[in-house]
Design a protein around this motif. Structure first.
Motif, short mmCIF file in Angstrom:
data_model
loop_
_atom_site.label_atom_id
_atom_site.label_comp_id
_atom_site.label_asym_id
_atom_site.label_seq_id
_atom_site.Cartn_x
_atom_site.Cartn_y
_atom_site.Cartn_z
N ASN A 31 0.83 -1.19 0.00
CA ASN A 31 0.00 0.00 0.00
C ASN A 31 0.88 1.25 0.00
O ASN A 31 2.03 1.20 0.44
N LEU A 34 0.86 3.54 2.03
CA LEU A 34 1.30 3.76 3.40
C LEU A 34 2.62 3.05 3.67
O LEU A 34 3.47 3.56 4.42
N ASP A 35 2.82 1.87 3.09
CA ASP A 35 4.06 1.11 3.31
C ASP A 35 5.28 1.88 2.80
O ASP A 35 6.29 1.99 3.49
N ARG A 86 5.48 5.07 2.14
CA ARG A 86 5.63 6.33 2.87
C ARG A 86 6.25 6.09 4.25
O ARG A 86 7.13 6.86 4.69
N MET A 87 5.81 5.04 4.94
CA MET A 87 6.41 4.72 6.24
C MET A 87 7.88 4.38 6.08
O MET A 87 8.72 4.78 6.90
N TYR A 111 7.59 8.63 6.86
CA TYR A 111 6.29 9.17 7.26
C TYR A 111 5.86 8.52 8.58
O TYR A 111 5.94 7.30 8.74
N ARG A 147 0.12 -4.14 5.67
CA ARG A 147 -1.18 -4.04 6.32
C ARG A 147 -2.12 -5.15 5.87
O ARG A 147 -2.84 -5.72 6.68
N PRO A 162 -3.42 1.21 10.64
CA PRO A 162 -2.24 1.92 10.12
C PRO A 162 -1.09 2.06 11.10
O PRO A 162 0.07 2.18 10.68
N THR A 176 -10.72 1.42 4.20
CA THR A 176 -10.52 2.87 4.23
C THR A 176 -11.70 3.57 3.57
O THR A 176 -12.25 4.54 4.10
N TYR A 233 -9.43 7.72 7.78
CA TYR A 233 -8.37 6.71 7.74
C TYR A 233 -9.00 5.35 8.01
O TYR A 233 -10.14 5.25 8.49
#
Length: 366
Positions: free
Chosen positions: A71, A73-74, A76-77, A81, A96, A124, A163, A312
């Motif tokens: 994702n 988010l992965d 970005r982390m 992030y 996730r 998240p 989401t 979220y």
């Protein structure tokens, strides 16, 4: 993978050793996992073969992962992030989404059984993610896998769909006959939102790139606007009861607000709590983010008569079971563009960073 064996028990296959545990103790003690020891590019990801598997808490399930999706988010982390939250907790395991089989369940788990195929997604902020042979999720983060899809296909669905579900059902409470605008319908969350809204009976318009036009129309959107070639506000007729903005920049926020009916809901995926906390630190960043959100809510309520929300993903067993039902019925899917082996995780992240693969990417675990 290393398995604990009692001296009085004759060694048996793993499938025999993984079973319901009356206490929190679990037979699997370690497995392969992708660790993030520090923030950076794809090169920082490390596939290790002997990562400990924690004991299960009373409501938790051990899942033998077969496929996990990547994702935004992965990536970005991985790049930093959420640094203010996660840096003290390094090394992390990213990921996730997961699809696989139940390997063990804790004492209080009632709805799932060992050997059952399941899919689901973590919150998240989870520190131990799903890029591992064995993932740990709570009972309400999992549902039986739809029989009509493969593990690869199933792993692409939960995080994005939940989401979208949170925004549309929990926040906007969309209903049959309402009009929804999805800004960014070509991405996984936007594409899931289109299908969820169509299933309810909403009239859906969306913005997307040219490559996604046919796909979003086939998913049930009544209008698809190519944002690279058309003036969104000039092309769209009428106003909407809800706007889900998956892009979340100043221009899309302005457009979304202007296209809402009074009493409507504007929801953005790009809330600023993590970014502000990273910039100023948690003690300052979170209060600043809370104040900013409150200011915007008051501003838009009094100026436009609309509700403003940062949205979220969160665990929602009702939502996940509805997502499963729609997937089984052929009314919800998120196409997978490419798969990689878990050992190719760096290559997969690099492809996502360089945008050489625009669609969903999944890691397979043999």
């Amino acid at each position: 993978m290393r398995v604990l064996k009692s001296r009085s028990v004759k060694p048996r296959p793993i499938s025999k050793l993984l079973m319901k545990v009356g206490s929190s103790r679990c037979y699997v003690s370690s497995c392969r996992a992708v660790l993030l020891p520090r923030f950076g590019g794809p090169e920082v990801l490390e596939l290790r073969s002997d990562v400990p598997v924690p004991d299960l808490k009373p409501n938790e399930v051990l899942v033998r992962a077969r496929a996990v999706s990547i994702n935004p988010l992965d990536t970005r982390m991985r790049s930093g992030y959420g640094r203010s939250i996660f840096e003290p907790l390094l090394p992390l395991i990213l990921g996730r989404d997961v699809s696989g089989e139940v390997a063990a369940i804790a004492a209080s788990v009632k709805s799932l059984k060992v050997g059952q195929e399941v899919f689901g997604a973590l919150h998240p902020t989870a520190v131990r993610g799903t890029y591992a042979d064995y993932a740990i999720l709570s009972e309400d983060e999992l549902s039986p896998k739809p029989a009509s899809v493969t593990h690869v296909e199933a792993s692409a669905i939960p995080f994005a769909a939940l989401t979208a579900w949170r925004a549309l059902k929990s926040t906007a409470r969309i209903a049959e006959g309402q009009r929804l605008l999805v800004i960014g319908g070509g991405g996984a969350v936007g594409f899931a939102a289109i299908q969820l809204a169509v299933a309810v009976g909403c009239h859906v318009s969306t913005t997307c790139g040219n490559r996604s036009i046919n796909r979003v129309m086939a998913a049930g959107a009544e209008q698809a606007i190519d944002y690279t070639a058309e003036d969104i506000e000039a092309v769209i007729k009428g106003k909407f009861d809800a706007v889900l903005d998956t892009i979340g920049v100043a221009e899309t926020e302005r457009i979304g607000i202007n296209l809402l009916n009074r009493g409507g809901h504007y929801m953005t995926l790009q809330g600023e709590a993590a970014a502000l906390s990273d910039r100023y630190g948690l003690p300052i960043g979170l209060p600043v983010a809370t104040a900013l959100l409150l200011k915007k809510r008051i501003q838009y309520l009094y100026s436009y008569g609309i509700e403003y929300s940062w949205t979220y993903m969160r665990a929602d067993s009702e939502g996940l079971h509805e997502i499963r039902r729609l997937t089984e019925a052929g009314k919800l899917n998120i196409p997978v563009e490419k798969t990689f082996s878990i050992s190719q995780v760096r290559e997969a992240h690099e492809a996502k960073d360089k945008k050489t693969i625009l669609g969903k990417v999944v890691l397979e675990l043999d």
